[in-house]
Motif scaffolding. Structure first.
Motif, mmCIF file in Angstrom:
data_model
loop_
_atom_site.group_PDB
_atom_site.id
_atom_site.type_symbol
_atom_site.label_atom_id
_atom_site.label_comp_id
_atom_site.label_asym_id
_atom_site.label_seq_id
_atom_site.Cartn_x
_atom_site.Cartn_y
_atom_site.Cartn_z
ATOM 1 N N MET A 1 0.808 -1.215 0.000
ATOM 2 C CA MET A 1 0.000 0.000 0.000
ATOM 3 C C MET A 1 0.848 1.275 0.000
ATOM 4 O O MET A 1 0.344 2.355 -0.228
ATOM 5 C CB MET A 1 -0.928 0.017 1.225
ATOM 6 N N PHE A 2 2.144 1.145 0.244
ATOM 7 C CA PHE A 2 3.011 2.312 0.320
ATOM 8 C C PHE A 2 3.763 2.518 -0.986
ATOM 9 O O PHE A 2 4.122 1.567 -1.674
ATOM 10 C CB PHE A 2 4.008 2.160 1.473
ATOM 11 N N GLY A 3 4.040 3.762 -1.316
ATOM 12 C CA GLY A 3 4.878 4.084 -2.469
ATOM 13 C C GLY A 3 4.173 4.052 -3.806
ATOM 14 O O GLY A 3 4.825 4.134 -4.845
ATOM 15 N N ASN A 4 2.865 3.931 -3.810
ATOM 16 C CA ASN A 4 2.129 3.924 -5.073
ATOM 17 C C ASN A 4 1.619 5.317 -5.397
ATOM 18 O O ASN A 4 1.302 6.096 -4.507
ATOM 19 C CB ASN A 4 0.949 2.954 -5.001
ATOM 20 N N THR A 5 1.532 5.619 -6.678
ATOM 21 C CA THR A 5 0.953 6.889 -7.112
ATOM 22 C C THR A 5 -0.430 6.633 -7.679
ATOM 23 O O THR A 5 -0.780 5.505 -8.043
ATOM 24 C CB THR A 5 1.812 7.556 -8.200
ATOM 25 N N TYR A 6 -1.199 7.677 -7.764
ATOM 26 C CA TYR A 6 -2.546 7.600 -8.336
ATOM 27 C C TYR A 6 -2.486 7.033 -9.753
ATOM 28 O O TYR A 6 -3.174 6.070 -10.090
ATOM 29 C CB TYR A 6 -3.160 9.006 -8.316
ATOM 30 N N GLU A 7 -1.637 7.617 -10.561
ATOM 31 C CA GLU A 7 -1.537 7.210 -11.965
ATOM 32 C C GLU A 7 -1.008 5.778 -12.092
ATOM 33 O O GLU A 7 -1.507 4.979 -12.879
ATOM 34 C CB GLU A 7 -0.627 8.159 -12.751
ATOM 35 N N GLY A 8 0.032 5.456 -11.312
ATOM 36 C CA GLY A 8 0.620 4.124 -11.365
ATOM 37 C C GLY A 8 -0.357 3.037 -10.928
ATOM 38 O O GLY A 8 -0.411 1.959 -11.533
ATOM 39 N N SER A 9 -1.127 3.329 -9.907
ATOM 40 C CA SER A 9 -2.104 2.359 -9.417
ATOM 41 C C SER A 9 -3.189 2.109 -10.449
ATOM 42 O O SER A 9 -3.576 0.967 -10.688
ATOM 43 C CB SER A 9 -2.735 2.848 -8.112
ATOM 44 N N ARG A 10 -3.680 3.178 -11.064
ATOM 45 C CA ARG A 10 -4.712 3.016 -12.103
ATOM 46 C C ARG A 10 -4.167 2.201 -13.267
ATOM 47 O O ARG A 10 -4.858 1.340 -13.807
ATOM 48 C CB ARG A 10 -5.213 4.383 -12.566
ATOM 49 N N ALA A 11 -2.916 2.465 -13.656
ATOM 50 C CA ALA A 11 -2.311 1.728 -14.775
ATOM 51 C C ALA A 11 -2.172 0.242 -14.422
ATOM 52 O O ALA A 11 -2.505 -0.628 -15.228
ATOM 53 C CB ALA A 11 -0.950 2.325 -15.122
#
Length: 159
Positions: free
Chosen positions: A101-111
């Motif tokens: 759950m740590f170190g993720n970005t909004y854009e990266g998670s959606r991708a």
């Protein structure tokens, strides 16, 4: 409405007593909400240990009320002993969070999830996925190896 609510609580408590007598759990873990009141009340009346996990920084009214006489209240945030002063024991356990759950970005998670830009995303994480950590803490804090009956409730809201 109040009469109907009280009647529903009594019926629910009786159903929970029957259930608990049938399954004979050694403890009950609740994550709160007024829906857990019949179960917690039934467990207390049957002298079954009650463990409550309060994950919020500002504890809800249900957990405050249900914590009276609870064997153990585990808090997600420190320094909540005063809020749960009528519980037999209060400990700070924190909230279990997976390292992913740590170190993720909004854009990266959606991708990673394949969610196109502009589409709405709902993320729900139920504490039931992390019950091993909570049960381990509860078991160690209670100084006994216990098996548990677990209740969790999730509410879905739509606009």
């Amino acid at each position: 409405k109040a009469v109907k609510a009280i009647h529903s609580l009594r019926v629910g408590r009786k159903q929970c007593i029957d259930f608990l007598q049938e399954y004979s759990p050694e403890g009950v873990v609740s994550t709160g909400g007024f829906v857990s009141a019949p179960l917690i009340s039934a467990a207390k009346s049957l002298k079954i240990p009650v463990f409550i996990h309060e994950a919020n920084a500002f504890p809800g009214r249900a957990n405050k009320l249900l914590s009276k006489g609870a064997d153990l209240v585990m808090t997600g945030f420190p320094d909540q002993e005063k809020v749960f002063s009528e519980a037999k024991k209060v400990i700070y356990t924190g909230n279990p969070v997976r390292k992913i759950m740590f170190g993720n970005t909004y854009e990266g998670s959606r991708a990673k999830l394949g969610i196109p830009e502009g589409k709405k995303m709902v993320f729900a994480m139920l504490i039931v996925q992390h019950c091993d950590d909570i049960l381990y803490t509860a078991s160690n804090s209670y100084n006994e190896k216990l098996s548990f009956f677990i209740t969790t409730v999730s509410h879905a809201h739509t606009d």
